[in-house]
Design a protein around this motif. Structure first.
Motif, PDB file in Angstrom:
ATOM      1  N   UNK A  15     -12.066  33.964 140.159  1.00  0.00           N
ATOM      2  CA  UNK A  15     -11.343  35.197 140.494  1.00  0.00           C
ATOM      3  C   UNK A  15     -12.025  36.420 139.897  1.00  0.00           C
ATOM      4  N   UNK A  16     -12.426  36.303 138.635  1.00  0.00           N
ATOM      5  CA  UNK A  16     -13.096  37.426 137.972  1.00  0.00           C
ATOM      6  C   UNK A  16     -14.445  37.750 138.609  1.00  0.00           C
ATOM      7  N   UNK A  17     -15.238  36.709 138.859  1.00  0.00           N
ATOM      8  CA  UNK A  17     -16.545  36.934 139.465  1.00  0.00           C
ATOM      9  C   UNK A  17     -16.403  37.489 140.878  1.00  0.00           C
ATOM     10  N   UNK A  18     -15.455  36.959 141.647  1.00  0.00           N
ATOM     11  CA  UNK A  18     -15.249  37.444 143.015  1.00  0.00           C
ATOM     12  C   UNK A  18     -14.854  38.915 143.040  1.00  0.00           C
ATOM     13  N   UNK A  19     -14.018  39.330 142.092  1.00  0.00           N
ATOM     14  CA  UNK A  19     -13.616  40.736 142.023  1.00  0.00           C
ATOM     15  C   UNK A  19     -14.827  41.617 141.725  1.00  0.00           C
ATOM     16  N   UNK A  20     -15.677  41.172 140.812  1.00  0.00           N
ATOM     17  CA  UNK A  20     -16.875  41.924 140.484  1.00  0.00           C
ATOM     18  C   UNK A  20     -17.877  41.957 141.623  1.00  0.00           C
ATOM     19  N   UNK A  33     -19.550  27.863 137.443  1.00  0.00           N
ATOM     20  CA  UNK A  33     -20.057  26.787 136.593  1.00  0.00           C
ATOM     21  C   UNK A  33     -21.165  27.253 135.670  1.00  0.00           C
ATOM     22  N   UNK A  34     -22.046  28.094 136.180  1.00  0.00           N
ATOM     23  CA  UNK A  34     -23.125  28.639 135.350  1.00  0.00           C
ATOM     24  C   UNK A  34     -22.561  29.518 134.242  1.00  0.00           C
ATOM     25  N   UNK A  35     -21.604  30.376 134.604  1.00  0.00           N
ATOM     26  CA  UNK A  35     -20.986  31.254 133.615  1.00  0.00           C
ATOM     27  C   UNK A  35     -20.312  30.433 132.514  1.00  0.00           C
ATOM     28  N   UNK A  36     -19.582  29.398 132.897  1.00  0.00           N
ATOM     29  CA  UNK A  36     -18.892  28.561 131.916  1.00  0.00           C
ATOM     30  C   UNK A  36     -19.886  27.874 130.990  1.00  0.00           C
ATOM     31  N   UNK A  37     -20.964  27.366 131.540  1.00  0.00           N
ATOM     32  CA  UNK A  37     -21.958  26.693 130.710  1.00  0.00           C
ATOM     33  C   UNK A  37     -22.632  27.674 129.758  1.00  0.00           C
ATOM     34  N   UNK A  38     -22.971  28.848 130.234  1.00  0.00           N
ATOM     35  CA  UNK A  38     -23.595  29.852 129.369  1.00  0.00           C
ATOM     36  C   UNK A  38     -22.661  30.296 128.253  1.00  0.00           C
ATOM     37  N   UNK A  39     -21.407  30.562 128.579  1.00  0.00           N
ATOM     38  CA  UNK A  39     -20.476  31.023 127.554  1.00  0.00           C
ATOM     39  C   UNK A  39     -20.067  29.906 126.610  1.00  0.00           C
ATOM     40  N   UNK A  48     -21.976  29.882 113.060  1.00  0.00           N
ATOM     41  CA  UNK A  48     -23.112  30.014 112.152  1.00  0.00           C
ATOM     42  C   UNK A  48     -22.856  31.163 111.178  1.00  0.00           C
ATOM     43  N   UNK A  49     -23.552  31.175 110.037  1.00  0.00           N
ATOM     44  CA  UNK A  49     -23.349  32.277 109.084  1.00  0.00           C
ATOM     45  C   UNK A  49     -23.611  33.654 109.709  1.00  0.00           C
ATOM     46  N   UNK A  50     -24.629  33.737 110.549  1.00  0.00           N
ATOM     47  CA  UNK A  50     -24.905  34.990 111.269  1.00  0.00           C
ATOM     48  C   UNK A  50     -24.203  34.881 112.619  1.00  0.00           C
ATOM     49  N   UNK A  51     -23.133  35.628 112.819  1.00  0.00           N
ATOM     50  CA  UNK A  51     -22.375  35.547 114.062  1.00  0.00           C
ATOM     51  C   UNK A  51     -23.174  36.177 115.196  1.00  0.00           C
ATOM     52  N   UNK A  52     -23.832  35.346 115.988  1.00  0.00           N
ATOM     53  CA  UNK A  52     -24.660  35.815 117.088  1.00  0.00           C
ATOM     54  C   UNK A  52     -23.879  35.918 118.394  1.00  0.00           C
ATOM     55  N   UNK A  53     -22.617  35.507 118.389  1.00  0.00           N
ATOM     56  CA  UNK A  53     -21.830  35.465 119.622  1.00  0.00           C
ATOM     57  C   UNK A  53     -21.737  36.822 120.333  1.00  0.00           C
ATOM     58  N   UNK A  54     -21.461  37.933 119.645  1.00  0.00           N
ATOM     59  CA  UNK A  54     -21.372  39.207 120.372  1.00  0.00           C
ATOM     60  C   UNK A  54     -22.674  39.577 121.087  1.00  0.00           C
ATOM     61  N   UNK A  55     -23.799  39.354 120.435  1.00  0.00           N
ATOM     62  CA  UNK A  55     -25.084  39.673 121.041  1.00  0.00           C
ATOM     63  C   UNK A  55     -25.368  38.749 122.229  1.00  0.00           C
ATOM     64  N   UNK A  56     -25.044  37.477 122.079  1.00  0.00           N
ATOM     65  CA  UNK A  56     -25.254  36.522 123.170  1.00  0.00           C
ATOM     66  C   UNK A  56     -24.355  36.847 124.360  1.00  0.00           C
ATOM     67  N   UNK A  57     -23.104  37.216 124.099  1.00  0.00           N
ATOM     68  CA  UNK A  57     -22.194  37.580 125.179  1.00  0.00           C
ATOM     69  C   UNK A  57     -22.710  38.809 125.921  1.00  0.00           C
ATOM     70  N   UNK A  58     -23.236  39.781 125.195  1.00  0.00           N
ATOM     71  CA  UNK A  58     -23.795  40.978 125.833  1.00  0.00           C
ATOM     72  C   UNK A  58     -24.950  40.602 126.755  1.00  0.00           C
ATOM     73  N   UNK A  59     -25.791  39.668 126.328  1.00  0.00           N
ATOM     74  CA  UNK A  59     -26.893  39.219 127.180  1.00  0.00           C
ATOM     75  C   UNK A  59     -26.379  38.534 128.436  1.00  0.00           C
ATOM     76  N   UNK A  60     -25.363  37.703 128.285  1.00  0.00           N
ATOM     77  CA  UNK A  60     -24.783  37.005 129.440  1.00  0.00           C
ATOM     78  C   UNK A  60     -24.199  38.019 130.416  1.00  0.00           C
ATOM     79  N   UNK A  61     -23.431  38.963 129.903  1.00  0.00           N
ATOM     80  CA  UNK A  61     -22.795  39.952 130.778  1.00  0.00           C
ATOM     81  C   UNK A  61     -23.836  40.853 131.436  1.00  0.00           C
ATOM     82  N   UNK A  62     -24.889  41.219 130.717  1.00  0.00           N
ATOM     83  CA  UNK A  62     -25.968  42.000 131.324  1.00  0.00           C
ATOM     84  C   UNK A  62     -26.607  41.233 132.478  1.00  0.00           C
TER      85      UNK A  62
END
Length: 70
Positions: A15-20, A33-39, A48-62
């Motif tokens: 639903x989200x991807x279709x709207x976009x 399926x690709x989005x789910x696997x990436x996220x 991990x001690x260095x929280x890389x999730x925000x940066x990784x999410x930004x790359x996925x969304x870009x």
């Protein structure tokens, strides 16, 4: 993720991807399926001690955008 929760999650992502795609903000070749696997990688990154999730999410969304924003 269990089979019981997979269907509703894929439906929500669809639903989200279709709207976009409809408004031109999401690439037409993006699939749920690709989005789910990436996220899914974000779960491991956040533990991990260095929280890389925000940066990784930004790359996925870009990567989903039709034209990446600077």
């Amino acid at each position: 993720m269990s089979e019981q929760s997979y269907g509703p999650v894929i439906a929500a992502i669809t639903s989200l991807l279709d709207a976009g795609k409809k408004d031109g903000s999401i690439r037409t070749d993006a699939v749920p399926g690709d989005f789910l696997q990436l996220t899914g990688a974000l779960w491991r990154a956040a533990s991990t001690p260095e929280n890389r999730a925000p940066r990784m999410l930004a790359l996925i969304l870009d990567g989903l955008r039709t034209q990446p924003q600077d």
